[in-house]
Design a protein around this motif. Structure first.
Motif, PDB file in Angstrom:
ATOM      1  N   GLU A  18       0.818  -1.215   0.000  1.00 23.93           N
ATOM      2  CA  GLU A  18       0.000   0.000   0.000  1.00 23.93           C
ATOM      3  C   GLU A  18       0.854   1.269   0.000  1.00 23.93           C
ATOM      4  OE1 GLU A  18      -3.334   2.206   2.855  1.00 23.93           O
ATOM      5  OE2 GLU A  18      -2.754   0.127   3.284  1.00 23.93           O
ATOM      6  N   PHE A  19       1.929   1.283   0.777  1.00 27.42           N
ATOM      7  CA  PHE A  19       2.729   2.493   0.942  1.00 27.42           C
ATOM      8  C   PHE A  19       4.010   2.507   0.099  1.00 27.42           C
ATOM      9  CE2 PHE A  19       0.059   2.314   4.723  1.00 27.42           C
ATOM     10  CZ  PHE A  19      -0.540   3.561   4.618  1.00 27.42           C
ATOM     11  N   ARG A  20       4.154   1.553  -0.813  1.00 35.15           N
ATOM     12  CA  ARG A  20       5.337   1.493  -1.672  1.00 35.15           C
ATOM     13  C   ARG A  20       5.543   2.781  -2.487  1.00 35.15           C
ATOM     14  NH1 ARG A  20       9.200  -1.648  -3.801  1.00 35.15           N
ATOM     15  NH2 ARG A  20       9.611  -1.569  -6.041  1.00 35.15           N
ATOM     16  N   PRO A  21       4.497   3.326  -3.132  1.00 34.32           N
ATOM     17  CA  PRO A  21       4.726   4.559  -3.907  1.00 34.32           C
ATOM     18  C   PRO A  21       5.272   5.709  -3.047  1.00 34.32           C
ATOM     19  CG  PRO A  21       2.616   3.595  -4.506  1.00 34.32           C
ATOM     20  CD  PRO A  21       3.116   2.850  -3.296  1.00 34.32           C
ATOM     21  N   GLN A  22       4.743   5.876  -1.841  1.00 33.02           N
ATOM     22  CA  GLN A  22       5.228   6.939  -0.950  1.00 33.02           C
ATOM     23  C   GLN A  22       6.667   6.667  -0.504  1.00 33.02           C
ATOM     24  OE1 GLN A  22       2.277   5.348  -0.821  1.00 33.02           O
ATOM     25  NE2 GLN A  22       0.692   6.587   0.140  1.00 33.02           N
ATOM     26  N   HIS A  23       6.968   5.409  -0.237  1.00 33.67           N
ATOM     27  CA  HIS A  23       8.323   5.019   0.166  1.00 33.67           C
ATOM     28  C   HIS A  23       9.314   5.316  -0.959  1.00 33.67           C
ATOM     29  CE1 HIS A  23      11.657   2.551   1.626  1.00 33.67           C
ATOM     30  NE2 HIS A  23      11.578   1.821   0.516  1.00 33.67           N
ATOM     31  N   LEU A  24       8.965   4.945  -2.182  1.00 33.19           N
ATOM     32  CA  LEU A  24       9.861   5.184  -3.316  1.00 33.19           C
ATOM     33  C   LEU A  24      10.053   6.675  -3.579  1.00 33.19           C
ATOM     34  CD1 LEU A  24       8.741   2.334  -5.753  1.00 33.19           C
ATOM     35  CD2 LEU A  24      10.755   2.400  -4.245  1.00 33.19           C
ATOM     36  N   ALA A  25       8.998   7.459  -3.428  1.00 34.64           N
ATOM     37  CA  ALA A  25       9.114   8.917  -3.585  1.00 34.64           C
ATOM     38  C   ALA A  25      10.020   9.498  -2.506  1.00 34.64           C
ATOM     39  CB  ALA A  25       7.732   9.568  -3.546  1.00 34.64           C
ATOM     40  N   PHE A  26       9.881   8.995  -1.281  1.00 40.73           N
ATOM     41  CA  PHE A  26      10.743   9.417  -0.172  1.00 40.73           C
ATOM     42  C   PHE A  26      12.206   9.124  -0.489  1.00 40.73           C
ATOM     43  CE2 PHE A  26      13.061   7.829   3.565  1.00 40.73           C
ATOM     44  CZ  PHE A  26      13.109   8.970   4.334  1.00 40.73           C
ATOM     45  N   LEU A  27      12.482   7.908  -0.965  1.00 45.18           N
ATOM     46  CA  LEU A  27      13.864   7.535  -1.288  1.00 45.18           C
ATOM     47  C   LEU A  27      14.428   8.386  -2.421  1.00 45.18           C
ATOM     48  CD1 LEU A  27      13.731   3.652  -0.990  1.00 45.18           C
ATOM     49  CD2 LEU A  27      14.805   5.280   0.586  1.00 45.18           C
ATOM     50  N   GLU A  28      13.624   8.678  -3.419  1.00 45.38           N
ATOM     51  CA  GLU A  28      14.086   9.535  -4.509  1.00 45.38           C
ATOM     52  C   GLU A  28      14.461  10.919  -3.987  1.00 45.38           C
ATOM     53  OE1 GLU A  28      12.801  11.149  -8.926  1.00 45.38           O
ATOM     54  OE2 GLU A  28      11.323  10.092  -7.710  1.00 45.38           O
ATOM     55  N   LYS A  29      13.628  11.459  -3.114  1.00 47.48           N
ATOM     56  CA  LYS A  29      13.920  12.764  -2.498  1.00 47.48           C
ATOM     57  C   LYS A  29      15.223  12.700  -1.695  1.00 47.48           C
ATOM     58  CE  LYS A  29      12.034  15.963   0.911  1.00 47.48           C
ATOM     59  NZ  LYS A  29      10.981  16.163   1.911  1.00 47.48           N
ATOM     60  N   MET A  30      15.414  11.624  -0.938  1.00 47.62           N
ATOM     61  CA  MET A  30      16.617  11.474  -0.121  1.00 47.62           C
ATOM     62  C   MET A  30      17.862  11.298  -1.004  1.00 47.62           C
ATOM     63  SD  MET A  30      15.896  11.693   3.162  1.00 47.62           S
ATOM     64  CE  MET A  30      14.829  13.035   2.630  1.00 47.62           C
ATOM     65  N   ARG A  31      17.742  10.558  -2.106  1.00 46.85           N
ATOM     66  CA  ARG A  31      18.880  10.413  -3.032  1.00 46.85           C
ATOM     67  C   ARG A  31      19.225  11.764  -3.656  1.00 46.85           C
ATOM     68  NH1 ARG A  31      16.035   5.939  -4.720  1.00 46.85           N
ATOM     69  NH2 ARG A  31      15.417   7.047  -6.620  1.00 46.85           N
ATOM     70  N   ASN A  32      18.198  12.489  -4.105  1.00 46.35           N
ATOM     71  CA  ASN A  32      18.417  13.788  -4.749  1.00 46.35           C
ATOM     72  C   ASN A  32      19.040  14.810  -3.805  1.00 46.35           C
ATOM     73  OD1 ASN A  32      17.441  12.833  -7.180  1.00 46.35           O
ATOM     74  ND2 ASN A  32      15.383  13.625  -6.847  1.00 46.35           N
ATOM     75  N   SER A  33      18.766  14.681  -2.519  1.00 45.28           N
ATOM     76  CA  SER A  33      19.327  15.607  -1.529  1.00 45.28           C
ATOM     77  C   SER A  33      20.702  15.158  -1.032  1.00 45.28           C
ATOM     78  CB  SER A  33      18.375  15.759  -0.336  1.00 45.28           C
ATOM     79  OG  SER A  33      18.362  14.569   0.440  1.00 45.28           O
ATOM     80  N   GLY A  34      21.149  13.971  -1.458  1.00 41.94           N
ATOM     81  CA  GLY A  34      22.449  13.463  -1.044  1.00 41.94           C
ATOM     82  C   GLY A  34      22.433  12.737   0.289  1.00 41.94           C
ATOM     83  N   GLN A  35      21.253  12.480   0.845  1.00 46.10           N
ATOM     84  CA  GLN A  35      21.167  11.819   2.144  1.00 46.10           C
ATOM     85  C   GLN A  35      21.074  10.295   2.033  1.00 46.10           C
ATOM     86  OE1 GLN A  35      17.937  14.594   3.238  1.00 46.10           O
ATOM     87  NE2 GLN A  35      19.077  14.871   5.143  1.00 46.10           N
ATOM     88  N   VAL A  36      20.819   9.793   0.827  1.00 46.72           N
ATOM     89  CA  VAL A  36      20.830   8.354   0.575  1.00 46.72           C
ATOM     90  C   VAL A  36      21.799   8.093  -0.559  1.00 46.72           C
ATOM     91  CG1 VAL A  36      19.466   6.461  -0.405  1.00 46.72           C
ATOM     92  CG2 VAL A  36      18.551   7.773   1.493  1.00 46.72           C
ATOM     93  N   ALA A  37      22.726   7.164  -0.318  1.00 46.36           N
ATOM     94  CA  ALA A  37      23.731   6.814  -1.323  1.00 46.36           C
ATOM     95  C   ALA A  37      23.246   5.683  -2.222  1.00 46.36           C
ATOM     96  CB  ALA A  37      25.038   6.412  -0.641  1.00 46.36           C
ATOM     97  N   ALA A  38      22.437   4.777  -1.670  1.00 49.06           N
ATOM     98  CA  ALA A  38      21.945   3.631  -2.435  1.00 49.06           C
ATOM     99  C   ALA A  38      20.766   3.014  -1.693  1.00 49.06           C
ATOM    100  CB  ALA A  38      23.047   2.593  -2.611  1.00 49.06           C
ATOM    101  N   ASN A  39      19.947   2.308  -2.434  1.00 47.14           N
ATOM    102  CA  ASN A  39      18.834   1.584  -1.814  1.00 47.14           C
ATOM    103  C   ASN A  39      18.401   0.465  -2.738  1.00 47.14           C
ATOM    104  OD1 ASN A  39      17.552   4.161  -3.222  1.00 47.14           O
ATOM    105  ND2 ASN A  39      16.007   2.537  -3.287  1.00 47.14           N
ATOM    106  N   GLY A  40      17.725  -0.526  -2.161  1.00 48.62           N
ATOM    107  CA  GLY A  40      17.190  -1.612  -2.972  1.00 48.62           C
ATOM    108  C   GLY A  40      16.488  -2.642  -2.114  1.00 48.62           C
ATOM    109  N   LYS A  41      15.635  -3.426  -2.789  1.00 45.04           N
ATOM    110  CA  LYS A  41      14.909  -4.483  -2.078  1.00 45.04           C
ATOM    111  C   LYS A  41      15.675  -5.790  -2.185  1.00 45.04           C
ATOM    112  CE  LYS A  41      11.958  -5.663  -6.009  1.00 45.04           C
ATOM    113  NZ  LYS A  41      10.581  -5.859  -6.451  1.00 45.04           N
ATOM    114  N   PHE A  42      15.408  -6.681  -1.244  1.00 44.01           N
ATOM    115  CA  PHE A  42      15.994  -8.016  -1.281  1.00 44.01           C
ATOM    116  C   PHE A  42      15.184  -8.887  -2.239  1.00 44.01           C
ATOM    117  CE2 PHE A  42      17.235  -6.852   3.234  1.00 44.01           C
ATOM    118  CZ  PHE A  42      18.504  -6.455   2.873  1.00 44.01           C
TER     119      PHE A  42
END
Length: 91
Positions: A18-42
């Motif tokens: 249910e919350f995957r789209p919001q989670h992915l948008a959050f991660l994109e924002k964090m990557r764009n701001s330089g606060q996330v270097a990488a992410n991925g699902k198992f």
């Protein structure tokens, strides 16, 4: 700046979907701001991994606690300070 490996083990699969789209948008924002270097699902569906960049454990945890997967109860989290060693061709 320090790196933190954040494990996001599955807590509620329905909420995760249910919350995957919001989670992915959050991660994109964090990557764009330089606060996330990488992410991925198992591949086995058990959760995922996010590599955060932050000044401290507390600063990292404050970011993690704003992830919709965490705020909505879809995922738990574990944070580990990570002393990364990068290949020469990776920044």
């Amino acid at each position: 700046m320090k790196y933190f490996a954040v494990l996001l083990p599955m807590k509620d699969a329905d909420k995760s979907g249910e919350f995957r789209p919001q989670h992915l948008a959050f991660l994109e924002k964090m990557r764009n701001s330089g606060q996330v270097a990488a992410n991925g699902k198992f591949a086995d569906g058990s959760g995922g991994l996010v590599i955060y960049k932050a000044d401290s454990f507390e600063a990292c945890e404050a970011l993690v606690k704003t992830d919709p997967y965490v705020t909505e109860g879809a995922r738990e989290y574990e944070i580990f300070e990570w002393e990364a060693v990068w290949a020469d061709n990776v920044t």
